[in-house]
Enzyme design. Structure first.
Site, short mmCIF file in Angstrom:
data_model
loop_
_atom_site.label_atom_id
_atom_site.label_comp_id
_atom_site.label_asym_id
_atom_site.label_seq_id
_atom_site.Cartn_x
_atom_site.Cartn_y
_atom_site.Cartn_z
N GLY A 1 0.83 -1.22 0.00
CA GLY A 1 0.00 0.00 0.00
C GLY A 1 0.85 1.26 0.00
N SER B 1 1.21 3.98 -3.28
CA SER B 1 0.66 5.13 -4.02
C SER B 1 -0.76 5.46 -3.59
CB SER B 1 0.64 4.82 -5.52
OG SER B 1 1.93 4.64 -6.00
N GLU C 1 12.71 -2.45 -4.83
CA GLU C 1 11.72 -2.64 -5.88
C GLU C 1 12.31 -2.25 -7.24
OE1 GLU C 1 8.27 -0.13 -5.57
OE2 GLU C 1 7.06 -1.44 -6.84
#
Lengths: 394, 378
Positions: free
Chosen positions: A132, A134, A249
């Protein structure tokens, strides 16, 4: 025999004995990935057995400590394991955001109870996580996020909305950035919390993309009760974890593109799509673009190897993850463009078996998001300019 | 491991220190302004020999260091940073490789110690037309007396002026375009019938056109099998290409570093121009390209050290990628320097000129991309 050779020998025997034959077949793509989770339905017994055996050895998360479901392997041993799996064409038993992202963050920032509760379940594929991050008004400017977590003594109450939550509709738990101090400067009032997606007040809505698929969701929080012990790291210091995870990421997205690109030479793929029957690529402009893409792809794959080798020597990748993200995703966009060009009108078929359900066109459209998700190419270039090149701020 | 060994790292440090001290860009500028006959400094060449660099690819029994192609590439990279002019690539890399891999004991004893000692300069003459095309060699070698008679011409022969000998690619059989029938001969630079015309090139270095009119060589002057030297030639060219790729990587890195300095220093509209996003993003993109090229150059050098005859694919990758990136780096450097980048007083233009020549020499990016495509079967 060196220790590493002995390890290789042992792993080879073990894999030979334990990897079911169907798990050695080439994956077709997305539809062969095992994500795990409470609601996961295995598509075959082989899939289930393979995950179970690998998890038992700690090989779904080979470098994590044994106490948390890993195998405690060194980087060299992990490389050997990867090489031995590749040797027999063994599929990955499990992929997940828990493995890629939350696990490394918990190992670094989580307390002992959190590690013991969550990591083994990730390793065994029992809990599927989503991210969770953006929000509708916090994209590139992520730190301006508005989802609130209010302190109610023994618990938090979370209200707000997330967007681009990958597979939120299929996830069991979420790791989430929330604002815990609205008065503080934006980077200073954010915390990192974990909660069950089954908690009352959580709802999700898939977003249909231009590819026609829905890998992302909008996620809504309406008075969601979150236990206090689900805070990871220090209160209001969640941005440090967020940054750490974003770096991770980026490396993964860029690296994933590189891995995908490395599987088959783009020239071979394009020649096949163009139906040239081993005659090479006859369209001169297409051929020239493919040659450039081939060179950049090969050199980029070498760059990932080099950065990994340098990281093994103790110089972390750091802000250079932005480079991998930028270059890898731009390359993947080029690759899908070239494939679609070669396929001509065949590649534009949107449905039906002949086109694999419009795979080429859908992959081409999906790839457009590669240079947006996880930080846009422009944000990556900005990071490189400031963090690596040390160019002055505006 | 795509990293330098400790010894390689030390060599790189030493080369950087020495060249910035003894062969800064101002040296090239002075040679150019003086219209120096050789285009390089004999003192520098001697000093490089004293450091052992000229013998970097020569076995120890012939007085060399036998340090490998990766090491040779590091010297080239550092020479790229300071634009140090020397016959390093032609002599210490290409000629040394040709004689080491294709020469008989007599030729090795005659030439290798002399190259290592910095006493012999040997050029390698391959190209005959405006684009690199080794198989296209047409220069004829016809059997005559105890050897061959060479007739034809060569162009873009680096370091031929002032050389002691020239290794000439010639055709003893077959037709231009065929690999079969190629031979390599060591030709004395003072041989009768050999004319060496210096061509002043855009990079101000030593290059020449050669005319061979009945030049006589002995059978013993051949390197590798007569009529079957294409593979040897490819190995020699591969070594040279890897060196050029490394040099271009050095040129790209240095011109980028200078550009970054300028972006931080130069003020317009009341702020450093490096604070403008339009320039930041271009600089960041260039950074990525340079990093990617560095990896290709490293892999090419390592591949040569693993197998000098089987490294063609990765060497072509290095030459193609480094060539494209150096071209981008110097073009961006001039543009980001603005008007001052167009002046002769600033060094950036010298980097642009050398990058162009190094990019063209032994095959431009198109040539090497074509090789990669053929090896990848598309």
């Amino acid at each position: 025999m060196s220790e590493l050779d002995a390890f290789r020998h042992e792993v080879r025997l073990w894999l030979d004995a334990h990897c079911p034959a169907p798990m050695r077949e080439l994956t077709r793509g997305e539809e062969d990935i095992v994500w795990g989770g409470r609601r996961w339905a295995f598509r075959s017994e082989a899939e289930r057995v393979w995950l179970e055996r690998m998890a038992e050895r700690g090989f779904t998360v080979p470098t994590w400590p044994k106490a948390y479901g890993g195998a405690g392997l060194s980087r060299d041993e992990e490389r050997v394991l990867r090489e031995e799996m590749a040797r027999i064409g063994a599929r990955s038993p499990l992929e997940s955001f828990g493995i890629w992202m939350l696990g490394p963050a918990l190992l670094k920032f989580g307390n002992e109870a959190q590690k013991r509760e969550h990591l083994p379940r990730i390793a065994r594929g029992e809990i599927r996580w989503c991210q969770g991050y953006s929000e509708p008004n916090a994209g590139s400017d992520l730190a301006s996020l508005q989802t609130r977590a209010e302190d109610r003594g023994d618990h938090w109450v979370v209200n707000g909305q997330k967007v681009w939550t990958s597979y939120a509709d299929q996830a069991d738990w979420i790791f989430c950035l929330v604002r815990t101090d609205p008065a503080a400067p934006k980077h200073r009032g954010i915390s990192f919390v974990l909660f069950d997606m089954a908690t009352p007040g959580v709802s999700t809505r898939p977003i249909r993309l231009i590819s026609g698929k829905s890998p992302f969701c909008e996620t809504f929080f309406d008075d969601v009760r979150v236990p206090k012990e689900n805070l990871v790291g220090e209160l209001n210091r969640g941005w440090d974890i967020a940054k750490y995870l974003l770096t991770h990421e980026r490396e993964m997205i860029g690296g994933g593109a590189g891995g995908l690109l490395g599987t088959r030479p783009i020239g071979e793929v394009v020649a096949e799509l163009a139906g040239s029957d081993g005659e090479g690529i006859s369209d001169p402009l297409l051929r020239a673009d493919v040659m450039r893409a081939e060179i950049d792809t090969l050199a980029f794959a070498l760059t990932m190897d080099r950065l990994r080798d340098e990281a093994a020597g103790g110089q972390g990748i750091g802000a250079r993850s932005a480079m991998l993200k930028y270059y890898g995703t731009e390359l993947n966009k080029r690759r899908t463009e070239l494939m679609l060009r070669a396929a001509g009108s065949d590649g534009l078929e949107w449905e039906g078996e002949r086109s694999g359900g419009g795979r080429l066109a859908r992959d081409w459209l999906r790839a457009k998001g590669n240079s947006i998700e996880g930080g846009t190419s422009e944000v990556m270039l900005g990071i490189i300019a400031k963090a690596i090149l040390e160019l002055p701020g505006a | 491991m795509l990293t330098l060994t400790e010894e390689q790292g030390m060599l790189q440090e030493a080369a950087r220190g020495f060249l910035s001290e003894s062969a800064p860009v101002s040296q090239l500028r002075a040679l150019r302004d003086a219209r120096d006959e050789l285009g390089y400094s004999r003192d520098l060449w001697r000093a490089m020999a004293e450091l052992g660099w000229t013998g970097i690819l020569i076995p120890e029994e012939h007085g060399g260091l036998d340090f490998g192609h990766m090491g040779a590439g590091l010297v080239c990279q550092e020479m790229g940073r300071t634009l140090a002019a020397s016959p390093y690539i032609s002599t210490a890399i290409m000629a040394a490789t040709a004689i080491r891999r294709g020469g008989g004991p007599g030729q090795q004893a005659r030439w290798l110690p002399a190259i290592a000692a910095g006493e012999a300069v040997i050029a390698v003459a391959v190209d005959e037309a405006r684009k690199h095309d080794p198989a296209g060699t047409a220069l004829r070698a016809q059997a005559s007396c105890n050897g061959f008679r060479l007739d034809g011409h060569k162009t873009f022969v680096a370091d031929a002026v002032g050389a002691d000998a020239i290794i000439v690619a010639a055709r003893t059989g077959g037709e231009p375009g065929e690999a079969e029938g190629l031979s390599l001969f060591v030709v004395d630079a003072r041989a009768q019938g050999l004319d060496i015309e210096r061509t002043l090139m855009v990079d101000s270095r030593n290059a020449a056109r050669l005319t061979l009119d009945g030049v006589q060589v002995d059978e013993a002057d051949a390197l590798g099998p007569v009529g079957g030297a294409f593979e040897l030639l490819e190995t020699v060219l591969g070594a040279g290409r890897a060196g050029l790729a490394a040099e271009m990587s050095g040129i790209a890195q240095e011109s980028f570093a200078r550009t970054l300095g300028y972006l931080r220093e130069r003020t317009q509209f009341g702020r450093p121009i490096g604070s403008f996003q339009a320039l930041q993003h271009r600089a960041a993109h260039l950074y990525c390209e340079i990093e990617v090229a560095k990896s290709a150059v490293l892999a090419g050098g390592q591949a040569l050290d693993r197998d000098p005859t089987g490294a063609g694919f990765l060497v072509s990758l290095a030459k193609a990628k480094a060539g494209e990136v150096a071209r981008l780096a110097v073009a961006e450097a001039v543009q980001m320097h603005g008007g001052i980048g167009m002046t002769d007083a600033v060094d950036i233009g010298l980097f642009m000129k050398r990058a162009r020549v190094a990019g063209e020499w032994l095959g431009d990016a198109s040539f090497h991309a074509g090789r990669i495509a053929r090896l990848r079967c598309f």
